[in-house]
Design a protein around this motif. Sequence first.
Motif, PDB file in Angstrom:
ATOM      1  N   GLU A   1      70.373  69.757  71.700  1.00  0.00           N
ATOM      2  CA  GLU A   1      69.338  70.055  70.703  1.00  0.00           C
ATOM      3  C   GLU A   1      68.010  69.534  71.238  1.00  0.00           C
ATOM      4  O   GLU A   1      67.919  68.393  71.693  1.00  0.00           O
TER       5      GLU A   1
ATOM      6  N   ASN B   1      64.785  73.737  66.528  1.00  0.00           N
ATOM      7  CA  ASN B   1      64.641  73.717  65.069  1.00  0.00           C
ATOM      8  C   ASN B   1      63.498  74.609  64.613  1.00  0.00           C
ATOM      9  O   ASN B   1      62.408  74.572  65.177  1.00  0.00           O
TER      10      ASN B   1
ATOM     11  N   GLU C   1      67.999  76.526  64.726  1.00  0.00           N
ATOM     12  CA  GLU C   1      68.529  75.789  63.581  1.00  0.00           C
ATOM     13  C   GLU C   1      67.588  75.956  62.390  1.00  0.00           C
ATOM     14  O   GLU C   1      66.390  75.746  62.512  1.00  0.00           O
TER      15      GLU C   1
ATOM     16  N   ASP D   1      71.293  73.991  59.660  1.00  0.00           N
ATOM     17  CA  ASP D   1      71.104  72.557  59.872  1.00  0.00           C
ATOM     18  C   ASP D   1      71.233  71.800  58.554  1.00  0.00           C
ATOM     19  O   ASP D   1      70.988  72.366  57.485  1.00  0.00           O
TER      20      ASP D   1
ATOM     21  N   LYS E   1      75.971  72.984  60.653  1.00  0.00           N
ATOM     22  CA  LYS E   1      75.768  71.633  61.159  1.00  0.00           C
ATOM     23  C   LYS E   1      75.801  70.674  59.982  1.00  0.00           C
ATOM     24  O   LYS E   1      74.926  70.724  59.115  1.00  0.00           O
TER      25      LYS E   1
HETATM   26 MG    MG Z   1      68.334  70.187  63.935  1.00  0.00          MG
END
Ligand code: MG
Length: 293
Positions: free
Chosen positions: A61, A119, A151, A181, A202
């Motif tokens: 990530e 993200n 995400e 996420d 997630k």
């Molecule tokens: Mg994230």
Amino acid sequence: AMYVAKTQSLGVFVYTCAVDGHSPQRLALFGDLRRALDLGELELHYQPQISTATGALVGVEALVRWQHPARGLVFPDEFIPMAEHTGVIGPLTRYVLGAALAQARRWLDARQALLVSVNLSARNLLDESLPGQVADLLAVHGVPAELLQLEVTESAIMIEPARAQRVLTALAGLGVRLSIDDFGAGYTSLSQLKTLPVSELKIDRSFVLTMATSPSDALIVRSIVDLGHNLGLSIVAEGVETAAALATLTGFGCDTAQGYLLSRPVPAGAFDLWRAERQLLPTQASPASARSR
Ligand code: MG
Ligand code: C2E
Ligand code: MG
Ligand code: MG
């Protein structure tokens, strides 16, 4: 003295400064953020994600940090909400995507191809030009879409579900993977979840961090794993700080783990060292060895 009222309305943070409460520090930071982008003060750190079944590295990530000349390393929770509020988030997200894809290309060239997760913010999901921008960036950097994962949070989707759905469907159409996420912390309806073109859930780290001491949180984690699997999704747990947590997650059938136990988010150079050392180890930190501790 500073007074900032932070009201959360449908996941969008709205900052209201009291009449007498201008915060010179915060206002200065606003202006700086626009310049920071131009000056290249934003950098990405990478945190590995490993398969619980095999211990293999499955991806990273990318997490943005701001190397501020006066304040040092500034973490995203301090400036992403501001970036959203001031509209800098569009350029910021493009910058992060570009930097992450440039790194993905370097790993490809080194025959160390890796799935890279980036993200997105709530605002990004309302921007119908985003899929086109992502397509351009993938082409510019020569990275296959399957190596990029985006995400998004449940609350970001719920601001304007129909528009978010259009943006996400277009992104998925490019071949980019999508992950929800902080799952469990928001309020996606299950019927909504079923129609989203996502491939991964997630689990929010708040549940993972408290699993060991809270049976109800452990039950939530286990239920999310089962729910996700029943929907054909892969499950990642973030906030894995202990071998015990990794063992519990492995027992629940959670596919992937991310957390300080494996590595903190670190610059690409440090990540490459971590990876190289790990590849030299005869036996990797595996779920089996974690369980026997
Ligand atoms: Mg994230
Ligand atoms: P997130 O996407 O949920 O990222 C995970 C956060 O958990 C990261 O914080 C990471 O450093 C932290 N973390 C990882 N492992 C552990 C662990 O074992 N224990 C604990 N306690 N924490 C762990 P970070 O880097 O400060 O990022 C915070 C949030 O800022 C992210 O949450 C994400 O929502 C946002 N963010 C980060 N980078 C970006 C970006 O490039 N763009 C956007 N729009 N948002 C970003
Ligand atoms: Mg998260
Ligand atoms: Mg978060």
